[in-house]
Structures are given as structure tokens and as C-alpha cells.
Design a protein around this motif. Sequence first.
Motif, PDB file in Angstrom:
ATOM      1  N   THR A  60       0.827  -1.207   0.000  1.00  0.00           N
ATOM      2  CA  THR A  60       0.000   0.000   0.000  1.00  0.00           C
ATOM      3  C   THR A  60       0.859   1.253   0.000  1.00  0.00           C
ATOM      4  O   THR A  60       0.574   2.222  -0.703  1.00  0.00           O
ATOM      5  CB  THR A  60      -0.944   0.000   1.217  1.00  0.00           C
ATOM      6  OG1 THR A  60      -1.770  -1.169   1.145  1.00  0.00           O
ATOM      7  CG2 THR A  60      -1.808   1.237   1.260  1.00  0.00           C
ATOM      8  N   ARG A  61       1.912   1.263   0.795  1.00  0.00           N
ATOM      9  CA  ARG A  61       2.791   2.434   0.866  1.00  0.00           C
ATOM     10  C   ARG A  61       3.507   2.679  -0.463  1.00  0.00           C
ATOM     11  O   ARG A  61       3.687   3.822  -0.876  1.00  0.00           O
ATOM     12  CB  ARG A  61       3.793   2.284   2.003  1.00  0.00           C
ATOM     13  CG  ARG A  61       3.134   2.435   3.361  1.00  0.00           C
ATOM     14  CD  ARG A  61       4.073   2.044   4.495  1.00  0.00           C
ATOM     15  NE  ARG A  61       3.374   2.098   5.745  1.00  0.00           N
ATOM     16  CZ  ARG A  61       3.248   3.184   6.493  1.00  0.00           C
ATOM     17  NH1 ARG A  61       3.805   4.319   6.119  1.00  0.00           N
ATOM     18  NH2 ARG A  61       2.595   3.149   7.629  1.00  0.00           N
ATOM     19  N   ILE A  62       3.938   1.610  -1.134  1.00  0.00           N
ATOM     20  CA  ILE A  62       4.579   1.761  -2.444  1.00  0.00           C
ATOM     21  C   ILE A  62       3.586   2.341  -3.439  1.00  0.00           C
ATOM     22  O   ILE A  62       3.904   3.257  -4.195  1.00  0.00           O
ATOM     23  CB  ILE A  62       5.158   0.417  -2.939  1.00  0.00           C
ATOM     24  CG1 ILE A  62       6.377   0.041  -2.090  1.00  0.00           C
ATOM     25  CG2 ILE A  62       5.526   0.481  -4.418  1.00  0.00           C
ATOM     26  CD1 ILE A  62       6.897  -1.358  -2.316  1.00  0.00           C
ATOM     27  N   ALA A  63       2.364   1.819  -3.445  1.00  0.00           N
ATOM     28  CA  ALA A  63       1.332   2.318  -4.361  1.00  0.00           C
ATOM     29  C   ALA A  63       1.016   3.783  -4.083  1.00  0.00           C
ATOM     30  O   ALA A  63       0.888   4.596  -5.011  1.00  0.00           O
ATOM     31  CB  ALA A  63       0.070   1.460  -4.247  1.00  0.00           C
ATOM     32  N   THR A  64       0.903   4.145  -2.817  1.00  0.00           N
ATOM     33  CA  THR A  64       0.596   5.532  -2.437  1.00  0.00           C
ATOM     34  C   THR A  64       1.727   6.466  -2.864  1.00  0.00           C
ATOM     35  O   THR A  64       1.485   7.529  -3.426  1.00  0.00           O
ATOM     36  CB  THR A  64       0.361   5.635  -0.916  1.00  0.00           C
ATOM     37  OG1 THR A  64      -0.733   4.781  -0.573  1.00  0.00           O
ATOM     38  CG2 THR A  64       0.066   7.056  -0.491  1.00  0.00           C
TER      39      THR A  64
END
Length: 152
Positions: A60-64
Motif C-alpha cells: 500500500t505504501r509503495i502504491a501511495t
Amino acid sequence: VDDMTRNGTHYKLKVHGKGIKFRKVKVEIPLIDEILSVFGSTRWLFEHDGRQYSNNSITTRIATAGRYVLNKRVSAHMLRHSWCTEQLRLGRSLDEVSKYLGHASISVTADVYSHVSLSSDKAMLPVFFVASDEDEQATEKALNEAMKDLEI
């Protein structure tokens, strides 16, 4: 953090891959020092409140970050693929990259990354991201036009 070994200009890290596979990778000291200072890590390289980040949290953090910084959809797998492609383009051997990625066989790496031998124009197809179902036809049209321009 205890699994890291400092060695000259690098740390050697034990990385957990798919299933029960483990391998060692080298990471430059300044990058590890930056990660440790940002995350305040004591047990895990990436942690918060003394707990390891879950795979879902990291994804999720990479996508964000991808949406925020690049305005694109980005995944950990895309970063892995880009890194491998760049290493091969820079002249690293297929065997070396295959071992670093933890592939069971060099043929897996060759099959997935064989496009690297194309000219740089044909190897670097434009990437389009579909933001919604309504955009699908426009995206397909743009991709087909880009491929025609490259004579693929």
C-alpha cells in the motif's frame, strides 16, 4: 536488523522471498543508514512501534508513493522488474541478475526479461494506466497507436 552484516561499503541482508526462500543481498551502507534513521528500526529494517510492517502495508505504501510522486500506479513487482531490466541493460550478466532475484533457474530470468535485447526504443514501450472502465477504450487505442509507431 540482526541479520544484517556490514561488509566494506555494503551491508549483506537476509531477504525472505516467496514461500520459504531466503537469500542474501548487498545494499550500500548510506541507504541502510537512511532507512534506519527514518524508521527508527531496532529489530526489523522497516518497522513502526517495534512491529514489522506487513506485506500489505508495504504494498500500500509503495502504491501511495507512486501515485503521489510519479502520478502513476506502481507496485513492488514493477519496481523489481524495472530494476532487473536496468541491470541487464547496464551489462550485468543474466546469471548474476538471476541469482540476485532468487530465480530457481536462469531460464526464468531469460524468459521474463528477454525483451532487454531489443533496441532501446522497442524495449521501452509506453506504459498506460487505466484509471477507470471508461478509459479502457481510449487507453487501448493509444497503446495500439504507440505500438504502430514503433513498428511492432
